[in-house]
Write an enzyme that holds these catalytic residues in place. Structure first.
Site, short mmCIF file in Angstrom:
data_model
loop_
_atom_site.label_atom_id
_atom_site.label_comp_id
_atom_site.label_asym_id
_atom_site.label_seq_id
_atom_site.Cartn_x
_atom_site.Cartn_y
_atom_site.Cartn_z
N GLU A 158 16.32 21.80 58.00
CA GLU A 158 17.30 20.73 57.87
C GLU A 158 18.56 21.07 58.67
OE1 GLU A 158 16.65 18.33 54.02
OE2 GLU A 158 17.89 20.05 53.51
N HIS B 290 19.42 25.11 49.77
CA HIS B 290 19.90 23.89 50.44
C HIS B 290 21.30 24.13 51.00
CE1 HIS B 290 21.16 19.77 51.15
NE2 HIS B 290 19.89 19.44 51.11
#
Ligand code: PGA
Length: 220
Positions: free
Chosen positions: A145, A96
């Site tokens: 993302e 992430h």
């Protein structure tokens, strides 16, 4: 109908009482899940509690961790390793951008994490912020993302996200699912999930509220 993965990333949020309240509000049995799989990624401290509650209530929800040690068990204070995670979860988020930015998770570390996860039969949900980032061998779920979209209310366009997803799959033939993440809401989720190359969403902020997340699952 294609499979959809709807992933909630709670990040560093919620106590046990707050997680209990969330579950009580999350009336998932009212929703037709068809082809949808729900994966909840809470902090480590809540995995045991949620695993029990999900089993007791018979909820159609899988669990995922938000991070994994690059090491196996041993003298690594503060780390949680693959075997430990496997007791509670089937999935783990790796790479992430918040970990890349704040915790020094570089390519080398991330590839060790992916290797450990896969070695212990955990399924990585591997995050990238653009099409050219390296994706380790054995990863079949990727979340695209873009940095500008995370927590900003400013999502990517579905068309661009679809293009990126298509290229990720072209460049990495093991990747089966590309999810979109970044300011997903009940209002915009279907614009992403109806795109040909997008197989679900990774939801941060809007997953903290059970009703919003239910709406996302419903609308996806
Ligand atoms: P957001 O976060 O939905 O709050 O933008 C997504 C993520 O970081 O996974």
């Amino acid at each position: 109908m294609k499979d959809l993965l709807i992933v909630a990333n709670w990040k560093s949020n919620k106590t046990t009482n707050e997680a209990r309240d969330w579950l009580n509000e999350f009336k998932i049995s009212d929703i037709n899940l068809d082809n949808k799989k729900i994966i909840l990624c809470p902090p480590f401290t809540l995995l045991g509690f949620l695993k029990k509650e999900i089993a007791m209530k018979g909820l159609p929800v899988k669990l995922g961790a938000q991070n994994i040690s690059e090491f196996e068990s041993g003298p690594y204070t503060g780390e949680v390793n693959a075997v430990q995670i496997r007791e509670f979860s089937e999935y783990v988020i790796i790479g992430h951008s918040e970990r890349r930015k704040n915790f020094g998770d570089n390519e080398n570390i991330i590839s060790k994490k992916a290797h450990n996860a896969i070695g212990y039969n955990l399924l990585p949900i591997f995050c990238v912020s653009n099409v050219s980032m390296n994706i380790p061998k054995g990863v079949d779920i990727v979340a695209y993302e873009p940095l500008f979209a995370i927590g900003t209310g400013n999502s990517d366009t579905p068309e661009n996200a679809n293009e990126v997803a298509k290229k990720i799959k072209e460049n990495n033939n093991e990747v089966k699912y590309v999810l979109y993440g970044g300011s997903v809401t009940p209002g915009n989720v279907s614009s992403f999930t109806r795109m040909k190359n997008i197989s679900g969403v990774l939801v941060g902020g809007e997953s903290l509220d059970a009703l919003s997340f239910l709406q996302i699952v419903q609308n996806a």
